[in-house]
Scaffold this motif. Structure first.
Motif, mmCIF file in Angstrom:
data_model
loop_
_atom_site.group_PDB
_atom_site.id
_atom_site.type_symbol
_atom_site.label_atom_id
_atom_site.label_comp_id
_atom_site.label_asym_id
_atom_site.label_seq_id
_atom_site.Cartn_x
_atom_site.Cartn_y
_atom_site.Cartn_z
ATOM 1 N N CYS A 222 -95.550 15.063 -88.133
ATOM 2 C CA CYS A 222 -95.650 15.199 -86.575
ATOM 3 C C CYS A 222 -96.830 13.855 -86.421
ATOM 4 C CB CYS A 222 -96.378 16.340 -85.929
ATOM 5 S SG CYS A 222 -97.702 17.004 -86.597
ATOM 6 N N LEU B 134 -91.656 10.719 -79.816
ATOM 7 C CA LEU B 134 -91.858 12.091 -80.125
ATOM 8 C C LEU B 134 -92.347 12.759 -78.994
ATOM 9 C CD1 LEU B 134 -92.950 12.150 -83.810
ATOM 10 C CD2 LEU B 134 -90.795 13.103 -82.991
ATOM 11 N N LYS C 142 -92.425 7.072 -83.718
ATOM 12 C CA LYS C 142 -93.800 8.132 -83.462
ATOM 13 C C LYS C 142 -94.087 8.189 -81.926
ATOM 14 C CE LYS C 142 -97.876 6.694 -83.877
ATOM 15 N NZ LYS C 142 -99.242 6.410 -84.271
ATOM 16 N N GLY D 214 -93.265 17.387 -80.985
ATOM 17 C CA GLY D 214 -92.006 17.003 -81.618
ATOM 18 C C GLY D 214 -92.358 16.621 -83.075
ATOM 19 N N LYS D 215 -91.077 16.875 -83.993
ATOM 20 C CA LYS D 215 -91.170 16.698 -85.366
ATOM 21 C C LYS D 215 -90.382 15.585 -85.773
ATOM 22 C CE LYS D 215 -91.658 21.628 -86.046
ATOM 23 N NZ LYS D 215 -91.083 23.106 -86.785
ATOM 24 N N LEU D 216 -90.847 15.118 -86.870
ATOM 25 C CA LEU D 216 -89.946 13.743 -87.428
ATOM 26 C C LEU D 216 -89.505 14.289 -88.798
ATOM 27 C CD1 LEU D 216 -89.125 10.985 -87.487
ATOM 28 C CD2 LEU D 216 -91.471 10.298 -88.149
#
Length: 245
Positions: free
Chosen positions: A240, A130, A127, A134-136
């Motif tokens: 996110c 990011l 995390k 950012g996207k996970l």
């Protein structure tokens, strides 16, 4: 010293009885992520696995970095996909540190969290890498997939979360369903922004293969499955960082 990850490699070759299912799922989730993100500056991917998804996702970023703990899997990937120019780093997920405090626009954990010793450690660690917007993307097998539910009702399966011999051979340590994976993600300070299913498979792998279905049927089962993550073989989550925590 022998790397324990190298001992799992045989389960990832085409002789695995579930290799056809894996090819469908991995191709589909990589395709879906590609549609959702377009081309981004920096993409980080955890794990190579079968290599199918990594080959596709390498085309979705100006800079594509892969972290992989097995040199054997890295070597196999390079032989299978010699055209792939991704930056592959041999490291355990727990040990990796980005160069120069690099942040990534997209981080992908495709069928990773069921393998690792502590999913919470992995989620909270990455995390931090990011970018602000950012996207996970997280994909995991679904314990409540339709064919397992049928097996449970029929008395063939005693427990929906029971790992099969194939799961053990692949190095799986746990199963998720839609509720437990969302809870895992939220506990790590992430917000779930979207969720969808990966491959709506109504029957066992052997039964599906015996039907000799046209490839378009499998594509349709993946397309329909988007809206039914609680019934599909896999679950795909977009998340996110929760900036309020």
């Amino acid at each position: 010293m022998t790397n324990p990850l190298d001992q799992l490699v045989a389960a990832y070759d085409e002789s695995n009885p579930y290799s056809f299912d894996n090819e469908i799922m991995l191709s589909w989730y990589a395709h879906r992520i590609s549609l959702l993100i377009g081309v981004v500056p920096k993409l980080l991917e955890l794990g190579i696995g079968h290599g199918i998804a990594s080959s596709t996702l390498s085309k979705q970023a100006d800079s594509h970095t892969i972290i992989e703990g097995s040199e054997t899997i890295i070597d196999r990937f390079k032989k299978q996909f010699p055209e792939c120019k991704s930056n592959i780093i041999h490291s355990y997920f727990e040990d990796y540190l980005p160069d120069n405090d690099t942040l990534f626009d997209v981080i992908i954990m495709g069928f990773v969290l069921e393998h690792v010793d502590d999913p919470h450690v992995i989620l909270t660690k990455y995390k931090r890498y990011l970018s602000p917007k950012g996207k996970l993307f997280i994909a995991v097998p679904n314990a409540d997939v339709l064919n397992r539910r049928l097996g449970f009702i029929m008395g063939i399966l005693d427990d929906l979360k029971m790992l099969s011999p194939n799961d053990v051979a692949l190095g799986h340590q746990r199963f998720y369903n839609i509720d437990s994976i969302c809870q895992e993600i939220q506990r790590a300070g992430l917000l779930v922004t979207a969720k969808e299913g990966i491959y709506l498979k109504p029957f066992t792998s052997e039964q599906m293969r015996s039907l000799t279905l046209n490839r378009s049927v499998y594509h349709a089962l993946c397309q329909v499955g988007i809206d039914y993550p609680d019934l599909c073989c896999g679950i795909l989550i977009e998340a996110c960082a929760d900036r309020t925590t």
